[in-house]
Design a protein around this motif. Structure first.
Motif, PDB file in Angstrom:
ATOM      1  N   ILE A 137       0.927  -1.259   0.095  1.00  0.00           N
ATOM      2  CA  ILE A 137      -0.002  -0.040  -0.064  1.00  0.00           C
ATOM      3  C   ILE A 137       0.737   1.202  -0.210  1.00  0.00           C
ATOM      4  N   PRO A 138       0.713   2.362  -0.699  1.00  0.00           N
ATOM      5  CA  PRO A 138       1.388   3.456  -0.957  1.00  0.00           C
ATOM      6  C   PRO A 138       1.641   3.903   0.460  1.00  0.00           C
ATOM      7  N   ALA A 139       2.800   4.687   0.741  1.00  0.00           N
ATOM      8  CA  ALA A 139       3.149   5.183   1.980  1.00  0.00           C
ATOM      9  C   ALA A 139       2.156   6.225   2.707  1.00  0.00           C
ATOM     10  N   ASP A 140       1.589   6.982   1.583  1.00  0.00           N
ATOM     11  CA  ASP A 140       0.655   8.084   2.037  1.00  0.00           C
ATOM     12  C   ASP A 140      -0.609   7.825   2.696  1.00  0.00           C
ATOM     13  N   TYR A 141      -0.831   6.285   2.356  1.00  0.00           N
ATOM     14  CA  TYR A 141      -2.083   6.023   2.820  1.00  0.00           C
ATOM     15  C   TYR A 141      -2.309   4.666   3.820  1.00  0.00           C
ATOM     16  N   ASP A 273      -8.132  21.836   2.019  1.00  0.00           N
ATOM     17  CA  ASP A 273      -8.867  22.315   3.341  1.00  0.00           C
ATOM     18  C   ASP A 273      -8.799  21.019   4.211  1.00  0.00           C
ATOM     19  N   PRO A 274      -8.699  21.467   5.463  1.00  0.00           N
ATOM     20  CA  PRO A 274      -8.800  20.536   6.652  1.00  0.00           C
ATOM     21  C   PRO A 274     -10.134  19.740   6.471  1.00  0.00           C
ATOM     22  N   GLY A 275     -11.109  20.336   6.197  1.00  0.00           N
ATOM     23  CA  GLY A 275     -12.356  19.621   5.964  1.00  0.00           C
ATOM     24  C   GLY A 275     -12.439  18.860   4.796  1.00  0.00           C
ATOM     25  N   GLY A 276     -11.569  18.397   3.743  1.00  0.00           N
ATOM     26  CA  GLY A 276     -11.696  17.879   2.782  1.00  0.00           C
ATOM     27  C   GLY A 276     -10.464  16.694   2.754  1.00  0.00           C
ATOM     28  N   ILE A 277      -9.949  16.492   4.063  1.00  0.00           N
ATOM     29  CA  ILE A 277      -8.952  15.440   4.103  1.00  0.00           C
ATOM     30  C   ILE A 277      -9.185  14.151   3.264  1.00  0.00           C
ATOM     31  N   VAL A 278      -8.245  13.534   3.027  1.00  0.00           N
ATOM     32  CA  VAL A 278      -8.507  12.091   2.395  1.00  0.00           C
ATOM     33  C   VAL A 278      -7.971  11.304   3.690  1.00  0.00           C
ATOM     34  N   ASN A 279      -8.980  10.791   4.596  1.00  0.00           N
ATOM     35  CA  ASN A 279      -8.665   9.616   5.355  1.00  0.00           C
ATOM     36  C   ASN A 279      -8.554   8.155   4.898  1.00  0.00           C
ATOM     37  N   VAL A 280      -8.433   7.397   5.718  1.00  0.00           N
ATOM     38  CA  VAL A 280      -8.571   5.945   5.017  1.00  0.00           C
ATOM     39  C   VAL A 280      -9.220   5.035   6.315  1.00  0.00           C
ATOM     40  N   SER A 281      -9.999   4.072   5.436  1.00  0.00           N
ATOM     41  CA  SER A 281     -10.202   2.783   6.641  1.00  0.00           C
ATOM     42  C   SER A 281      -8.895   1.889   6.589  1.00  0.00           C
ATOM     43  N   GLY A 282      -8.847   1.290   7.699  1.00  0.00           N
ATOM     44  CA  GLY A 282      -7.512   0.404   7.602  1.00  0.00           C
ATOM     45  C   GLY A 282      -7.863  -0.748   8.752  1.00  0.00           C
ATOM     46  N   SER A 335      -5.435  15.011  -6.185  1.00  0.00           N
ATOM     47  CA  SER A 335      -5.842  16.315  -6.290  1.00  0.00           C
ATOM     48  C   SER A 335      -6.361  16.664  -4.993  1.00  0.00           C
ATOM     49  N   LEU A 336      -6.545  15.970  -3.963  1.00  0.00           N
ATOM     50  CA  LEU A 336      -7.304  15.982  -2.787  1.00  0.00           C
ATOM     51  C   LEU A 336      -6.294  16.129  -1.743  1.00  0.00           C
ATOM     52  N   ALA A 337      -4.972  15.824  -2.008  1.00  0.00           N
ATOM     53  CA  ALA A 337      -4.100  15.615  -0.847  1.00  0.00           C
ATOM     54  C   ALA A 337      -3.780  16.900  -0.173  1.00  0.00           C
ATOM     55  N   ASN A 338      -3.534  16.890   1.033  1.00  0.00           N
ATOM     56  CA  ASN A 338      -3.133  17.927   2.023  1.00  0.00           C
ATOM     57  C   ASN A 338      -1.714  17.933   1.971  1.00  0.00           C
ATOM     58  N   THR A 339      -0.863  18.865   1.475  1.00  0.00           N
ATOM     59  CA  THR A 339       0.675  18.747   1.574  1.00  0.00           C
ATOM     60  C   THR A 339       1.003  18.735   2.992  1.00  0.00           C
TER      61      THR A 339
END
Length: 362
Positions: A137-141, A273-282, A335-339
């Protein structure tokens, strides 16, 4: 006044299917352990310690039973491993696991968000995911230390009443939701793990003072409190609520049932935006189940091609295994990532819950 918030008591029940394969669970998993193959035969591989399988697994599932039970049935049919599943909100199951410690009957925790998994890792209650599996799984997720593995991605969005507003009239940031003009018009489930992880992300990205100011502001703006994301979306779609803070896939699931053209509710993504973060289930293997081949087989199944495609087809979430296409119509994850945002920073779940409780949201 806030609308009353109902609670859901976690419950324990067996998976829908108990049908075994011809060879039986023990032989299947023993073979997997020797060959390093995933149970689905199409996903990443991992080795296991030489621990005998008993063909049974106890799962704590912080996802809706309607979503996960068919996947468990599919897993049982493919591997012969029987699953006893306890369902409940991820935040409640996280608290239960912290209370039970190493005496928990659970072997695997499937969480709606990364924060609950990080909380368990911080308390030394999880086993390491084998490196070859973790690296699939890619490290960002996923976790930075193989303490848990990312399964699916979900973006935070604003659902809005499309008959009352155009997309341009909907705020571009959650900060605007504390303005007086949105008083009594915004709803969310404060006990939901994804909402709590959003607030945690706000704390990480904007700082503790800014996060407290937002929580205070939104609590004073007469929000409509609900139990679940789906219930919040239903209010918007019925014209009973103007805006809702939810995960993107709830809209896509409902649209698949009733038809996108029949949806009054519409979505606005909030990139950056903080309100648009990409979270993950895990998912994580609990510490006392380290090396358990049945537990590892389930983890492997979740991130196999077959498991990932299930989530794409049934829940419209982002797959995290490279090579699996996301559902049509979604913005790219990139495109949705928070830097600079690290999912590992969502592990301070308890502080977020204290903050929400301080201002009457829990």
């Amino acid at each position: 006044m806030h609308a009353p918030l109902l609670s859901a008591r976690p419950r324990l029940r067996p998976a829908a299917s108990r049908r075994r394969l011809v060879y039986g669970a023990g032989l299947v998993v023993a073979a997997l352990a020797l060959t390093g193959c995933s149970p689905a035969g199409t996903g990443p591989k991992a080795s296991t310690e030489a621990i005998e399988s008993d063909g049974k697994l106890t799962l704590y599932a912080g996802r809706d039973e309607a979503l996960i039970a068919p996947l468990i049935e599919q897993f049982t049919e493919d591997t012969g491993i029987e699953v006893e599943a306890r369902y409940g909100p991820s935040a409640e199951l996280n608290a239960l696991l912290l209370e039970e410690g190493e005496k928990t009957p659970a072997q695997v925790f499937l969480s709606q968000d990364a924060g609950a998994l990080g909380s368990l890792a911080n308390n030394d209650l999880v086993a390491k995911i084998p490196a070859d599996l973790a690296d699939s799984i890619p490290a960002d997720y996923t976790s930075t230390d193989a303490s848990w593995i990312g399964v699916t991605g979900r973006a935070r969005v604003i659902a809005y009443d499309g008959k009352k507003f155009t997309e341009d009239e909907v705020p571009d940031t959650v900060d605007e939701l504390t303005d007086a003009g949105w008083k009594g018009k915004v709803g969310f489930p404060p006990g939901n793990a994804s909402f709590q992880s959003f607030v945690t992300a706000y704390r990480v990205l904007e700082g503790e003072m800014a996060a407290e100011s937002w929580v205070k502001g939104i609590s004073e703006n007469a929000p409509v409190l609900t139990e679940k994301n789906g219930a919040t979306l239903d209010l918007v779609d019925a014209g009973q609520l103007e805006l809702a803070l939810i995960n993107h896939y709830y809209w896509y699931e409902k649209a698949a049932e009733v038809g996108a053209d029949n949806m009054r509710a519409q979505l606005k993504f909030l990139p950056g935006d903080p309100g648009g973060i990409v979270n993950v289930s895990g998912a994580a293997i609990l510490k006392q189940a380290a090396g358990d081949p049945d537990a590892l087989a389930f983890i492997e199944y979740l991130v196999s091609e077959k498991g990932q495609q299930y989530f794409v087809d049934k829940t419209f979430e982002y797959p995290l295994l490279p090579g699996i296409d996301a559902p049509k119509g979604l913005p790219t994850l990139e495109s949705l990532a928070n830097t600079g945002f690290d999912l590992a920073d969502l592990d301070s779940l308890e502080k977020t819950q204290e903050l929400l409780a301080q201002y009457g949201l829990l």
